[in-house]
Design a protein around this motif. Sequence first.
Motif, PDB file in Angstrom:
ATOM      1  N   LYS A 241      11.676  10.904   6.765  1.00 31.26           N
ATOM      2  CA  LYS A 241      12.307  11.169   7.947  1.00 31.26           C
ATOM      3  C   LYS A 241      12.090  11.008   9.240  1.00 31.26           C
ATOM      4  N   LEU A 280      18.471   7.314   4.121  1.00 31.98           N
ATOM      5  CA  LEU A 280      18.828   7.808   2.996  1.00 31.98           C
ATOM      6  C   LEU A 280      18.564   7.242   1.066  1.00 31.98           C
ATOM      7  N   VAL A 283      14.978   8.256   0.824  1.00 32.16           N
ATOM      8  CA  VAL A 283      14.715   9.326   0.940  1.00 32.16           C
ATOM      9  C   VAL A 283      15.122   9.776  -0.491  1.00 32.16           C
TER      10      VAL A 283
ATOM     11  N   VAL C 110      23.511  13.707   2.013  1.00 40.19           N
ATOM     12  CA  VAL C 110      23.291  13.199   3.028  1.00 40.19           C
ATOM     13  C   VAL C 110      22.450  13.656   4.124  1.00 40.19           C
ATOM     14  N   LEU C 111      23.345  15.386   4.314  1.00 41.92           N
ATOM     15  CA  LEU C 111      22.585  15.341   5.885  1.00 41.92           C
ATOM     16  C   LEU C 111      20.652  15.480   5.414  1.00 41.92           C
ATOM     17  N   ARG C 112      20.320  16.023   4.687  1.00 42.69           N
ATOM     18  CA  ARG C 112      18.760  16.244   4.201  1.00 42.69           C
ATOM     19  C   ARG C 112      18.206  14.988   4.079  1.00 42.69           C
ATOM     20  N   GLY C 113      18.887  13.797   3.675  1.00 44.70           N
ATOM     21  CA  GLY C 113      18.379  12.502   4.009  1.00 44.70           C
ATOM     22  C   GLY C 113      18.721  11.600   5.004  1.00 44.70           C
ATOM     23  N   THR C 114      18.549  12.136   6.039  1.00 46.17           N
ATOM     24  CA  THR C 114      19.086  11.174   7.407  1.00 46.17           C
ATOM     25  C   THR C 114      17.695  11.857   8.347  1.00 46.17           C
ATOM     26  N   PRO C 115      16.549  10.884   8.775  1.00 46.53           N
ATOM     27  CA  PRO C 115      16.376  11.962   9.639  1.00 46.53           C
ATOM     28  C   PRO C 115      17.496  12.906  11.296  1.00 46.53           C
ATOM     29  N   ILE C 116      16.653  13.499  11.721  1.00 47.73           N
ATOM     30  CA  ILE C 116      17.361  14.278  12.500  1.00 47.73           C
ATOM     31  C   ILE C 116      17.899  13.781  13.744  1.00 47.73           C
ATOM     32  N   VAL C 118      18.677  10.494  13.955  1.00 47.70           N
ATOM     33  CA  VAL C 118      19.578   9.820  13.662  1.00 47.70           C
ATOM     34  C   VAL C 118      21.174  10.827  13.780  1.00 47.70           C
TER      35      VAL C 118
END
Lengths: 308, 250, 278
Positions: A241, A280, A283, C110-116, C118
């Motif tokens: 990320k 995603l 990840v 989803v929130l944990r898997g997306t770069p901040i 983004v």
Amino acid sequence: MAGATRPTTVRERVSDADVSAGRLLLVAAGVLFWGWLLVSWVNRWLGGVVVPVGDPLVAPGLVEGALASLPALATYASDAAFVVQLTPNLAQGTWLTVVITGVSLVVGFFLAVPLAVARVYGRFSAWLSLAYTELLRGTPLLAQLFVLYYGLNLGRYVPGALSGVFPRDVVWVAILGFTLNGAAYQAEYIRGAVESVDEGQITAGRAIGLSKVESIYHVVLPQALRYAIPSWTNEFVYLIKYSSLAAFITVPELYYRADQVASETFRYTLIFVVTGAMYLALVITASKLMERVDDRVAIPGLGAARER
Amino acid sequence: MSDSDDGFLRVSDVSKWYGDEQVLHDVSFEMSRGDVTVLIGPSGSGKSTMLRCVNRLAEAQEGSILLDGEEVLSPDLDVDDLRREVGMVFQGFNLFAHLSAVGNVALGPRRVLGLSEREARERAEAQLERVGLGDQLDSYPAELSGGQQQRVGIARALAMEPKLMLFDEPTSALDPELIGEVLEVMHGLVDEGMTMLVVTHEMSFAREVADEIVFLDDGRVVERGPPDQLFERPEKERTGRFLERIASHD
Amino acid sequence: MSALGTLAPAAVDSLGALASGGAPSVAASDVAAVASGLVVGTADWWFIGEPADWWFVLDNADYLGVGVLLTIGLTVASILFGFALGFPAGAVEVYGDGLLKRAVGTVGVVLRGTPIVVILIVMYFVVGVPQINFGVASLSPPVVAGILGLGLRSAAYQSQIFRATLASVDDGQLEAGRSVGLSRFEAIRYVVVPQALRRSIPGFQNEFTIVLKDTSIVFAIGLAELLTRGYDLFSERTTAVLEVILFISAIYFVLTFTTNRALDYLGTRYAIPEGEST
Ligand SMILES: Nc1ncnc2c1ncn2[C@@H]1O[C@H](COP(=O)(O)OP(=O)(O)O)[C@@H](O)[C@H]1O
Ligand SMILES: [Mg+2]
């Protein structure tokens, strides 16, 4: 394992089917995603054997036509075509994202292990290790990248032999930044795992005549690195990320390219939702992969007991 | 055995401090080759510490420990060499959690003695056979019972072909029904003529196999002598009281 | 507007009334240096830098100071927002079932898997956050987007902290609560939650510093917090680049360090007495 002979209830069977359908979907999506990426990359490296370099693997018009003919999906047809148009660009950016993450993670790991061992078993070196990890974990990654890129202007020093490998020399600066930063976080996770290995393990190693260093290498680390896998996976995910921050020192990775296209086309919503989904996917791949590794290297008899 | 004192292990006036606290006071005793000496004494009396001084897992500050004529406490001594020749079995087994039974036993021969992978494995298998675990070669510690784990621990020490074996309460962490199998293995070693220094609360075992009993209290040797004498006619009152307490627990 | 390109000048006035630090003060002679691009100071030993450049940093300390306040404000607001959403979400993941639990779980993934970055961009451009007026102060769109983005992502992580600690409280506690006549909700509320919250402090500590450090990424939407202001400063005076970044890095370090020590103190202060373990 044992105990699997109990007949399943209908409800369990239904939910099992549910789970396996979800799993199947996930696997299919994964195959599609990575298949697309691999074919795109190979196509580019080989100078366009499948489609001309820069063209999507599937013609946008084709997708648009196909979707338009389906009443339910017709409204999304032009959006889909737009996304397909983007795919070569996204694939190219993802390549850098993967490289930056992979290289930084691996090199960082080889810095992190000595840092963690020094922290637990060293004296003076424990202080050095502590200072390093606290400093790097106590300041924002973006500030660190700025120090390397703007402050020290390291881009100038990339040796000629390396500068041709990537589109921009600055990729190396990003890799250096993520390596140094990631080493600090990895060291912290590994340290926790090293400390969790029972002291009697070293004693036993010493009792059969291994030196302290040998005991650490043959006895403590093989256990600690296994225990570290779950938290280490977090660091892997974080790196994927945060590699997006390389965009701010002009590295043309996934986020950078998305941003470029967005500012040209003004289709922010679509582009960033797709970009988010790509991260995603990366990840999820990473965490599934590490789950596999964790299972694979689990110590028999201990694996099941450990919660995860 | 003990009547022909060859001075194989000679512990003389050993003292040890942890910080300001003196935990061993001028401890002395000696063993001949093939002897079995049992250290007894209340918890905290310094038994483990004494044992660990012999293979330098603990450092004695004063006194002398001669093993086969060599000064163990000498600063020039290579402690790794020493530990190669002195096997140790721990109360908590301390098996390497990431290695199978064979892996546990083979690690020393492979990494310390420098045997080849195959030789080390063969030696490990032989030692595991010796402790009756020929059918558990590839089991991992977490898959074994306590008694089996401790037998692996013994095999691991034996695989280095030590000339002296140290046992630190090898059965104290075991459920009562598992103690027998470990004592049986130890019995076998006695019969083979192994020199053994044992800390244990298993008095009947001590009585059967020991050539000498050393009673430690508060870091001092209160009394020592052959089991018959020590158990039947202890000279010191403290020894008698301790033995009574232990007996009442059985 | 490209988030990566032309963000610096627009960033300065993003907190309306609060951010009255003004533009960085730059001597006219320095402007020439801007054109020549970014170069490292030519001191004898690069690490020390030029005294004049350090004076430049100190001259603009108040400008950076406003950035520090923004950084702190953003952190606190995001953490609180994250707590307000994350705690119930964690409880749902432990005690809930059915669709709600699944939905919460999926949003979290989803929130944990997306770069901040983004998430922030999506909040800023996609959600199109409005200016919010409180009468005395107003929150500009970047600030609202920053709090929303950082807060939502923090909620996703906080939910995991609380999920773990709620689940770690022994089931017997809940049963004991029920046995003295509390309802299920009351037993959770008065017996399980107080224990879980205390156990959450270490995880919370970690989360706090992550949010604090990640406020720097609102740089992407041109919010003039500490890092953005540092960027503005060294863009104005390109000989002082290293001095400025080291200075702001030091400030971040002091902030994370003091936060950690404060939460350490909180952790021992509210720890459940455990007695000597034997
Ligand atoms: N590593 C250590 N540091 C400080 N004190 C110790 C250490 N190991 C043992 N001791 C102390 O030394 C004394 C003797 O301990 P030990 O040899 O373990 O006794 P025993 O094995 O007879 O129960 C005890 O008072 C114990 O607290
Ligand atoms: Mg002891």
